[in-house]
Design a protein around this motif. Sequence first.
Motif, PDB file in Angstrom:
ATOM      1  N   ASP A 190       0.859  -1.179   0.000  1.00 53.14           N
ATOM      2  CA  ASP A 190       0.000   0.000   0.000  1.00 53.14           C
ATOM      3  C   ASP A 190       0.897   1.231   0.000  1.00 53.14           C
ATOM      4  O   ASP A 190       1.408   1.652   1.033  1.00 53.14           O
ATOM      5  CB  ASP A 190      -0.889  -0.027   1.249  1.00 53.14           C
ATOM      6  CG  ASP A 190      -1.814   1.177   1.349  1.00 53.14           C
ATOM      7  OD1 ASP A 190      -1.616   2.153   0.599  1.00 53.14           O
ATOM      8  OD2 ASP A 190      -2.714   1.145   2.197  1.00 53.14           O
ATOM      9  N   TRP A 191       1.121   1.795  -1.175  1.00 53.45           N
ATOM     10  CA  TRP A 191       2.052   2.919  -1.367  1.00 53.45           C
ATOM     11  C   TRP A 191       1.293   4.232  -1.468  1.00 53.45           C
ATOM     12  O   TRP A 191       0.237   4.291  -2.103  1.00 53.45           O
ATOM     13  CB  TRP A 191       2.851   2.708  -2.653  1.00 53.45           C
ATOM     14  CG  TRP A 191       3.496   3.943  -3.223  1.00 53.45           C
ATOM     15  CD1 TRP A 191       3.017   4.753  -4.215  1.00 53.45           C
ATOM     16  CD2 TRP A 191       4.756   4.509  -2.851  1.00 53.45           C
ATOM     17  NE1 TRP A 191       3.896   5.773  -4.484  1.00 53.45           N
ATOM     18  CE2 TRP A 191       4.976   5.643  -3.651  1.00 53.45           C
ATOM     19  CE3 TRP A 191       5.730   4.151  -1.906  1.00 53.45           C
ATOM     20  CZ2 TRP A 191       6.127   6.429  -3.547  1.00 53.45           C
ATOM     21  CZ3 TRP A 191       6.868   4.931  -1.805  1.00 53.45           C
ATOM     22  CH2 TRP A 191       7.057   6.048  -2.614  1.00 53.45           C
ATOM     23  N   GLU A 192       1.835   5.271  -0.849  1.00 52.53           N
ATOM     24  CA  GLU A 192       1.266   6.613  -0.985  1.00 52.53           C
ATOM     25  C   GLU A 192       2.411   7.582  -1.239  1.00 52.53           C
ATOM     26  O   GLU A 192       3.322   7.709  -0.425  1.00 52.53           O
ATOM     27  CB  GLU A 192       0.510   7.007   0.287  1.00 52.53           C
ATOM     28  CG  GLU A 192      -0.184   8.344   0.188  1.00 52.53           C
ATOM     29  CD  GLU A 192      -1.032   8.619   1.423  1.00 52.53           C
ATOM     30  OE1 GLU A 192      -2.106   8.007   1.556  1.00 52.53           O
ATOM     31  OE2 GLU A 192      -0.586   9.423   2.268  1.00 52.53           O
ATOM     32  N   GLU A 193       2.366   8.261  -2.370  1.00 53.43           N
ATOM     33  CA  GLU A 193       3.407   9.224  -2.714  1.00 53.43           C
ATOM     34  C   GLU A 193       3.309  10.434  -1.795  1.00 53.43           C
ATOM     35  O   GLU A 193       2.218  10.810  -1.358  1.00 53.43           O
ATOM     36  CB  GLU A 193       3.251   9.659  -4.169  1.00 53.43           C
ATOM     37  CG  GLU A 193       4.486  10.314  -4.734  1.00 53.43           C
ATOM     38  CD  GLU A 193       4.499  10.263  -6.254  1.00 53.43           C
ATOM     39  OE1 GLU A 193       3.735   9.474  -6.838  1.00 53.43           O
ATOM     40  OE2 GLU A 193       5.287  11.025  -6.842  1.00 53.43           O
ATOM     41  N   SER A 194       4.457  11.045  -1.499  1.00 55.63           N
ATOM     42  CA  SER A 194       4.436  12.226  -0.631  1.00 55.63           C
ATOM     43  C   SER A 194       5.436  13.259  -1.141  1.00 55.63           C
ATOM     44  O   SER A 194       6.327  12.948  -1.940  1.00 55.63           O
ATOM     45  CB  SER A 194       4.768  11.845   0.808  1.00 55.63           C
ATOM     46  OG  SER A 194       6.060  11.295   0.892  1.00 55.63           O
ATOM     47  N   GLY A 251       7.787   8.581  -0.439  1.00 53.49           N
ATOM     48  CA  GLY A 251       6.445   8.105  -0.167  1.00 53.49           C
ATOM     49  C   GLY A 251       6.440   7.197   1.046  1.00 53.49           C
ATOM     50  O   GLY A 251       7.490   6.932   1.653  1.00 53.49           O
ATOM     51  N   THR A 252       5.255   6.724   1.402  1.00 53.43           N
ATOM     52  CA  THR A 252       5.093   5.932   2.623  1.00 53.43           C
ATOM     53  C   THR A 252       4.223   4.705   2.344  1.00 53.43           C
ATOM     54  O   THR A 252       3.597   4.586   1.286  1.00 53.43           O
ATOM     55  CB  THR A 252       4.445   6.777   3.727  1.00 53.43           C
ATOM     56  OG1 THR A 252       3.158   7.206   3.266  1.00 53.43           O
ATOM     57  CG2 THR A 252       5.306   7.972   4.089  1.00 53.43           C
ATOM     58  N   PHE A 253       4.156   3.829   3.345  1.00 55.05           N
ATOM     59  CA  PHE A 253       3.401   2.591   3.214  1.00 55.05           C
ATOM     60  C   PHE A 253       2.485   2.391   4.421  1.00 55.05           C
ATOM     61  O   PHE A 253       2.788   2.833   5.523  1.00 55.05           O
ATOM     62  CB  PHE A 253       4.358   1.393   3.149  1.00 55.05           C
ATOM     63  CG  PHE A 253       5.457   1.522   2.149  1.00 55.05           C
ATOM     64  CD1 PHE A 253       5.239   1.251   0.804  1.00 55.05           C
ATOM     65  CD2 PHE A 253       6.725   1.937   2.534  1.00 55.05           C
ATOM     66  CE1 PHE A 253       6.241   1.374  -0.130  1.00 55.05           C
ATOM     67  CE2 PHE A 253       7.750   2.060   1.619  1.00 55.05           C
ATOM     68  CZ  PHE A 253       7.519   1.782   0.281  1.00 55.05           C
TER      69      PHE A 253
END
Length: 200
Positions: free
Chosen positions: A90-94, A134-136
């Motif tokens: 579950d990747w979210e760009e930041s 990004g984060t997970f």
Amino acid sequence: MNKIAILTNGMSFHNRFFAMEEYKGLYDDIIHITELHNTDLSIYDTLIVTERLSIPHLKQNQGKFISFVNSGKRLLIFGEVLDNWFPTIDWEESEVNFSWWVKDKGDLPLFERNNMHTLYEHVTLKHMKWHYHGTFQPPEGAISLVDNHEGRSIFYIDQVSFNGELVVTSLDPIFHIGLGFIDQTKLFLNGVIKWLRGEN
């Protein structure tokens, strides 16, 4: 000894990294991403997916990656996990903070988690602080080792989704070592490899 293969796509920063004598002992073999589908991975204990590889090639080999980690091996992924190229991640760009260290009392808000984990015998939080893209959100049962200020992980270990171990971090040490800047990336990568090898 834990046998390690590392993927490349022949980018210039990869080539410079692989040409550096001081890092040749960190891996056993280099595999070009375009040859991965023809490569027998059963002889390796760990496969490192370096940052900024071709997404189409990663997607083409998705089944091979899953088979590898499901066979009881360890798959380590560096950098961004774009376009869902690997399931369960579950990747979210930041936004990337490139300048916190030049500001008065500047800091990058990152926090140790599960700091009794054996990785912390080789790597400190300071070694992991440069920036992240990004984060997970780790799956239920996975272990985060570093979280950002929002409680999302930038480094986690998943021993519950597969028969093997999936190690995921948005940190990108090989990119920076290859380009020759951000010194703590060297300490980070050397520490991670010692941990992978099971060295003291």
